[in-house]
Enzyme design. Structure first.
Site, mmCIF file in Angstrom:
data_model
loop_
_atom_site.group_PDB
_atom_site.id
_atom_site.type_symbol
_atom_site.label_atom_id
_atom_site.label_comp_id
_atom_site.label_asym_id
_atom_site.label_seq_id
_atom_site.Cartn_x
_atom_site.Cartn_y
_atom_site.Cartn_z
ATOM 1 N N ASP A 17 33.872 38.088 46.231
ATOM 2 C CA ASP A 17 34.691 38.562 47.365
ATOM 3 C C ASP A 17 34.883 37.531 48.487
ATOM 4 O OD1 ASP A 17 34.510 40.774 45.782
ATOM 5 O OD2 ASP A 17 33.639 42.088 47.292
ATOM 6 N N ASP A 65 37.928 42.585 46.076
ATOM 7 C CA ASP A 65 38.384 43.935 46.374
ATOM 8 C C ASP A 65 39.907 43.932 46.248
ATOM 9 O OD1 ASP A 65 35.876 44.943 46.936
ATOM 10 O OD2 ASP A 65 36.317 45.470 49.007
ATOM 11 N N HIS A 85 42.344 46.993 46.816
ATOM 12 C CA HIS A 85 42.489 48.419 47.084
ATOM 13 C C HIS A 85 43.946 48.867 47.105
ATOM 14 C CE1 HIS A 85 38.256 48.725 47.814
ATOM 15 N NE2 HIS A 85 38.273 47.944 48.877
ATOM 16 N N HIS A 88 37.077 55.705 50.389
ATOM 17 C CA HIS A 88 36.535 54.412 50.838
ATOM 18 C C HIS A 88 37.096 54.024 52.199
ATOM 19 C CE1 HIS A 88 34.419 50.682 50.070
ATOM 20 N NE2 HIS A 88 35.520 49.970 50.256
ATOM 21 N N HIS A 118 41.189 47.524 54.333
ATOM 22 C CA HIS A 118 40.935 46.114 54.063
ATOM 23 C C HIS A 118 41.294 45.783 52.619
ATOM 24 C CE1 HIS A 118 37.280 48.179 52.690
ATOM 25 N NE2 HIS A 118 37.151 47.191 51.819
ATOM 26 N N LYS A 164 38.368 44.869 41.789
ATOM 27 C CA LYS A 164 37.572 46.096 41.875
ATOM 28 C C LYS A 164 38.067 46.952 43.021
ATOM 29 C CE LYS A 164 33.912 43.637 44.420
ATOM 30 N NZ LYS A 164 33.863 44.321 45.716
ATOM 31 N N CYS A 177 28.316 43.760 48.840
ATOM 32 C CA CYS A 177 28.835 43.477 47.494
ATOM 33 C C CYS A 177 28.009 42.450 46.736
ATOM 34 C CB CYS A 177 30.298 43.059 47.584
ATOM 35 S SG CYS A 177 31.347 44.415 48.196
#
Length: 199
Positions: A9, A51, A53, A62, A79, A104, A146
């Site tokens: 990340d 990430d 999203h 989340h 984010h 993810k 993470c």
């Protein structure tokens, strides 16, 4: 045995100025690039997670609802929304050595890189197994979230894990120290990059 570098990340939203910026995040980006240039022969596989999203929903709770303050435990500000600048890798992180990219948190809460999937739809465990990986060096952001989750999942998957402690950054000092202790208790080796061979 084949060793992989797992870069967790290193994204704009997790570095200074981002939606969830971590102090020292940009240094991690620069120093991971430096380490890859120095130690490229150490790794048979280089993995980077992000990430990624959804923009159109709360990603399984989340993201904190509009008008509600996030608790920064299970709910977070918006984010790393897919295809936005915040979700991109930090520009100081040279991704050219990366052979496996993992996304993810696509509609669900996800902290560990092992909860994501590769660009071709494989789990990270499958991709590492197919590459013959048995050892992982872990670096990235954030130590207390993470990185912790990814390292613990890697150990659960039977990997031997070393956390390169000068190539990580955490949200806060106390939970980051606790996370490192937890990783060590579960079998991770904690070492600075200067303490491991470059090949």
């Amino acid at each position: 045995m084949t060793r992989a570098l797992l870069i967790i990340d290193v994204q704009n939203d997790f570095t200074e100025g981002g939606a969830l910026g971590v102090f020292g995040g940009a240094d991690v980006a620069r120093n991971v690039t430096r380490w890859l240039n120095l130690a490229s022969r150490r790794y048979g596989t280089v993995v980077a997670s992000r990430d990624w999203h959804h923009a159109t929903d709360d990603n399984g709770g989340h993201f904190a609802p509009d008008g509600v303050d996030p608790d920064f435990v299970s709910t977070w500000p918006v984010h790393c929304v897919a295809d936005t600048q915040g979700a991109e890798y930090h520009p100081a992180f040279d991704t050219s050595p990366v052979s496996i990219h993992v996304r993810k948190g696509q509609g669900v809460p996800a902290y560990s890189a092992f909860q994501g999937e590769t660009d071709d739809g494989r789990t990270l465990v499958r991709a590492l197994t197919e590459a013959g990986v048995t050892e992982i060096d872990a670096v990235g952001i954030a130590t207390d979230h993470c990185v912790r989750a990814s390292v613990l999942d890697a150990i659960d998957a039977g990997m031997h894990v070393t956390v390169l402690t000068d190539l990580i950054a955490g949200v806060a000092a106390e939970p980051s120290a606790a996370a490192l202790d937890e990783m060590a208790v579960h079998g991770a080796i904690l070492a600075k990059s200067s303490e491991v061979p470059t090949e």
